[in-house]
Design a protein around this motif. Structure first.
Motif, mmCIF file in Angstrom:
data_model
loop_
_atom_site.group_PDB
_atom_site.id
_atom_site.type_symbol
_atom_site.label_atom_id
_atom_site.label_comp_id
_atom_site.label_asym_id
_atom_site.label_seq_id
_atom_site.Cartn_x
_atom_site.Cartn_y
_atom_site.Cartn_z
ATOM 1 N N SER A 50 119.478 109.503 43.256
ATOM 2 C CA SER A 50 118.440 108.584 43.717
ATOM 3 C C SER A 50 117.587 109.351 44.730
ATOM 4 C CB SER A 50 119.063 107.343 44.366
ATOM 5 O OG SER A 50 119.743 107.694 45.553
ATOM 6 N N PRO A 51 116.373 108.876 45.005
ATOM 7 C CA PRO A 51 115.492 109.605 45.925
ATOM 8 C C PRO A 51 116.100 109.879 47.302
ATOM 9 C CG PRO A 51 114.247 107.945 44.735
ATOM 10 C CD PRO A 51 115.698 107.733 44.391
ATOM 11 N N ASP A 52 116.919 108.971 47.808
ATOM 12 C CA ASP A 52 117.499 109.180 49.139
ATOM 13 C C ASP A 52 118.635 110.213 49.128
ATOM 14 O OD1 ASP A 52 118.964 107.169 47.719
ATOM 15 O OD2 ASP A 52 119.968 106.619 49.584
ATOM 16 N N GLN A 53 119.052 110.656 47.953
ATOM 17 C CA GLN A 53 120.085 111.685 47.849
ATOM 18 C C GLN A 53 119.510 113.085 47.647
ATOM 19 O OE1 GLN A 53 122.615 110.503 44.606
ATOM 20 N NE2 GLN A 53 123.821 109.118 45.883
ATOM 21 N N ARG A 54 118.179 113.190 47.522
ATOM 22 C CA ARG A 54 117.553 114.490 47.286
ATOM 23 C C ARG A 54 117.856 115.434 48.444
ATOM 24 N NH1 ARG A 54 113.126 117.225 48.378
ATOM 25 N NH2 ARG A 54 112.161 115.596 49.627
ATOM 26 N N LYS A 55 118.177 116.674 48.110
ATOM 27 C CA LYS A 55 118.547 117.657 49.125
ATOM 28 C C LYS A 55 117.427 118.675 49.348
ATOM 29 C CE LYS A 55 123.499 117.414 48.307
ATOM 30 N NZ LYS A 55 123.467 116.205 47.558
ATOM 31 N N THR A 56 117.294 119.114 50.575
ATOM 32 C CA THR A 56 116.402 120.214 50.909
ATOM 33 C C THR A 56 117.237 121.484 50.805
ATOM 34 O OG1 THR A 56 115.196 118.793 52.435
ATOM 35 C CG2 THR A 56 114.881 121.176 52.674
ATOM 36 N N LEU A 104 103.688 119.490 46.783
ATOM 37 C CA LEU A 104 105.147 119.587 46.777
ATOM 38 C C LEU A 104 105.642 120.741 47.640
ATOM 39 C CD1 LEU A 104 105.819 118.888 42.994
ATOM 40 C CD2 LEU A 104 106.269 117.341 44.928
ATOM 41 N N TRP A 105 104.967 121.885 47.582
ATOM 42 C CA TRP A 105 105.366 123.044 48.386
ATOM 43 C C TRP A 105 105.170 122.732 49.869
ATOM 44 C CZ3 TRP A 105 108.475 126.841 48.017
ATOM 45 C CH2 TRP A 105 108.397 127.934 48.871
ATOM 46 N N GLY A 106 104.064 122.100 50.198
ATOM 47 C CA GLY A 106 103.813 121.718 51.589
ATOM 48 C C GLY A 106 104.873 120.767 52.109
ATOM 49 N N ARG A 107 105.254 119.804 51.284
ATOM 50 C CA ARG A 107 106.302 118.856 51.674
ATOM 51 C C ARG A 107 107.624 119.578 51.900
ATOM 52 N NH1 ARG A 107 108.148 114.470 47.429
ATOM 53 N NH2 ARG A 107 109.370 116.243 46.750
ATOM 54 N N TYR A 108 107.942 120.523 51.010
ATOM 55 C CA TYR A 108 109.169 121.299 51.146
ATOM 56 C C TYR A 108 109.178 122.085 52.458
ATOM 57 C CZ TYR A 108 112.450 125.143 50.454
ATOM 58 O OH TYR A 108 113.446 126.064 50.628
ATOM 59 N N LEU A 109 108.078 122.766 52.764
ATOM 60 C CA LEU A 109 107.999 123.542 54.001
ATOM 61 C C LEU A 109 108.131 122.645 55.231
ATOM 62 C CD1 LEU A 109 105.161 126.074 53.101
ATOM 63 C CD2 LEU A 109 107.646 126.469 53.091
ATOM 64 N N GLU A 110 107.547 121.460 55.190
ATOM 65 C CA GLU A 110 107.684 120.505 56.299
ATOM 66 C C GLU A 110 109.131 120.047 56.457
ATOM 67 O OE1 GLU A 110 105.742 119.252 58.805
ATOM 68 O OE2 GLU A 110 104.460 120.925 58.200
ATOM 69 N N GLU A 111 109.799 119.779 55.337
ATOM 70 C CA GLU A 111 111.207 119.366 55.387
ATOM 71 C C GLU A 111 112.065 120.462 56.007
ATOM 72 O OE1 GLU A 111 112.433 118.267 51.446
ATOM 73 O OE2 GLU A 111 111.206 116.468 51.438
ATOM 74 N N LEU A 112 111.826 121.712 55.625
ATOM 75 C CA LEU A 112 112.576 122.816 56.219
ATOM 76 C C LEU A 112 112.396 122.819 57.729
ATOM 77 C CD1 LEU A 112 111.924 125.871 53.854
ATOM 78 C CD2 LEU A 112 114.060 124.585 54.091
ATOM 79 N N LYS A 113 111.154 122.698 58.164
ATOM 80 C CA LYS A 113 110.834 122.729 59.593
ATOM 81 C C LYS A 113 111.511 121.569 60.319
ATOM 82 C CE LYS A 113 106.827 122.849 62.648
ATOM 83 N NZ LYS A 113 105.354 122.798 62.703
ATOM 84 N N GLU A 114 111.390 120.370 59.774
ATOM 85 C CA GLU A 114 111.982 119.176 60.389
ATOM 86 C C GLU A 114 113.495 119.285 60.515
ATOM 87 O OE1 GLU A 114 110.725 115.933 57.934
ATOM 88 O OE2 GLU A 114 108.622 116.099 58.579
ATOM 89 N N LYS A 115 114.124 119.951 59.560
ATOM 90 C CA LYS A 115 115.588 120.052 59.534
ATOM 91 C C LYS A 115 116.109 121.343 60.168
ATOM 92 C CE LYS A 115 115.894 117.068 55.531
ATOM 93 N NZ LYS A 115 116.324 116.901 54.129
ATOM 94 N N GLY A 116 115.201 122.148 60.726
ATOM 95 C CA GLY A 116 115.618 123.405 61.360
ATOM 96 C C GLY A 116 116.163 124.409 60.370
ATOM 97 N N MET A 117 115.649 124.368 59.152
ATOM 98 C CA MET A 117 116.114 125.262 58.096
ATOM 99 C C MET A 117 115.068 126.356 57.861
ATOM 100 S SD MET A 117 117.459 122.514 55.313
ATOM 101 C CE MET A 117 119.025 121.678 55.479
ATOM 102 N N SER A 118 115.457 127.373 57.070
ATOM 103 C CA SER A 118 114.581 128.501 56.803
ATOM 104 C C SER A 118 114.579 128.851 55.322
ATOM 105 C CB SER A 118 115.069 129.715 57.612
ATOM 106 O OG SER A 118 114.387 130.879 57.226
ATOM 107 N N ARG A 119 113.504 129.482 54.892
ATOM 108 C CA ARG A 119 113.434 130.019 53.542
ATOM 109 C C ARG A 119 114.303 131.253 53.397
ATOM 110 N NH1 ARG A 119 107.662 131.580 52.503
ATOM 111 N NH2 ARG A 119 108.494 132.082 50.462
ATOM 112 N N GLU A 120 114.611 131.914 54.497
ATOM 113 C CA GLU A 120 115.430 133.118 54.491
ATOM 114 C C GLU A 120 116.893 132.773 54.248
ATOM 115 O OE1 GLU A 120 114.055 136.108 54.699
ATOM 116 O OE2 GLU A 120 112.045 135.335 55.186
ATOM 117 N N ARG A 121 117.583 133.676 53.590
ATOM 118 C CA ARG A 121 119.023 133.499 53.366
ATOM 119 C C ARG A 121 119.755 133.657 54.700
ATOM 120 N NH1 ARG A 121 121.531 137.107 48.798
ATOM 121 N NH2 ARG A 121 119.573 138.061 49.374
ATOM 122 N N ALA A 122 120.700 132.779 54.955
ATOM 123 C CA ALA A 122 121.450 132.816 56.223
ATOM 124 C C ALA A 122 122.461 133.930 56.238
ATOM 125 C CB ALA A 122 122.162 131.491 56.437
#
Length: 122
Positions: A50-56, A104-122
């Motif tokens: 469902s939409p609320d289960q979508r993962k970043t 969609l890409w802009g939304r993804y980048l915003e989600e990363l920022k909001e969640k303190g995540m990065s495009r880089e591998r940890a």
């Protein structure tokens, strides 16, 4: 009668395995990065049930495409080098995420920022 959406005429993976180009019979052409395809995977692992289960999905900047397999006459399965293989990308889905790439890409980048995540591998 079903809505007849344009059919793909070409799928091409770049030599560096980082880009999938999809061309449709109406001339629409989308260059979709492996990272974008991976984080937008239609799999339940990413989209949930469902939409609320979508993962970043973070850390996929350097992901590559290992292979593309045709699924019936309606889709492809993209196998990524991070071993994600469960996304089945219908022709309609590829067209939709191609046409709506910027939003969609802009939304993804915003989600990363909001969640303190990065495009880089940890």
């Amino acid at each position: 009668m079903a809505d007849a959406r344009p059919w793909p005429t070409e799928l091409r993976v770049s030599k560096d395995k980082r880009l999938l180009t999809v061309t449709f019979e109406d001339g629409a052409r989308y260059e979709l990065s492996a990272e974008y395809l991976r984080v937008m995977s239609p799999s339940a692992e990413v989209q949930g049930h469902s939409p609320d289960q979508r993962k970043t999905v973070p850390g996929k900047k350097d992901v590559g495409i290992m292979s593309v397999e045709v699924v019936g006459n309606y889709a492809v399965r993209i196998n990524f080098d991070d071993m994600h293989t469960t996304g089945i990308y219908s022709w309609d889905y590829l067209r939709d995420i191609g046409a709506d790439h910027d939003r969609l890409w802009g939304r993804y980048l915003e989600e990363l920022k909001e969640k303190g995540m990065s495009r880089e591998r940890a």
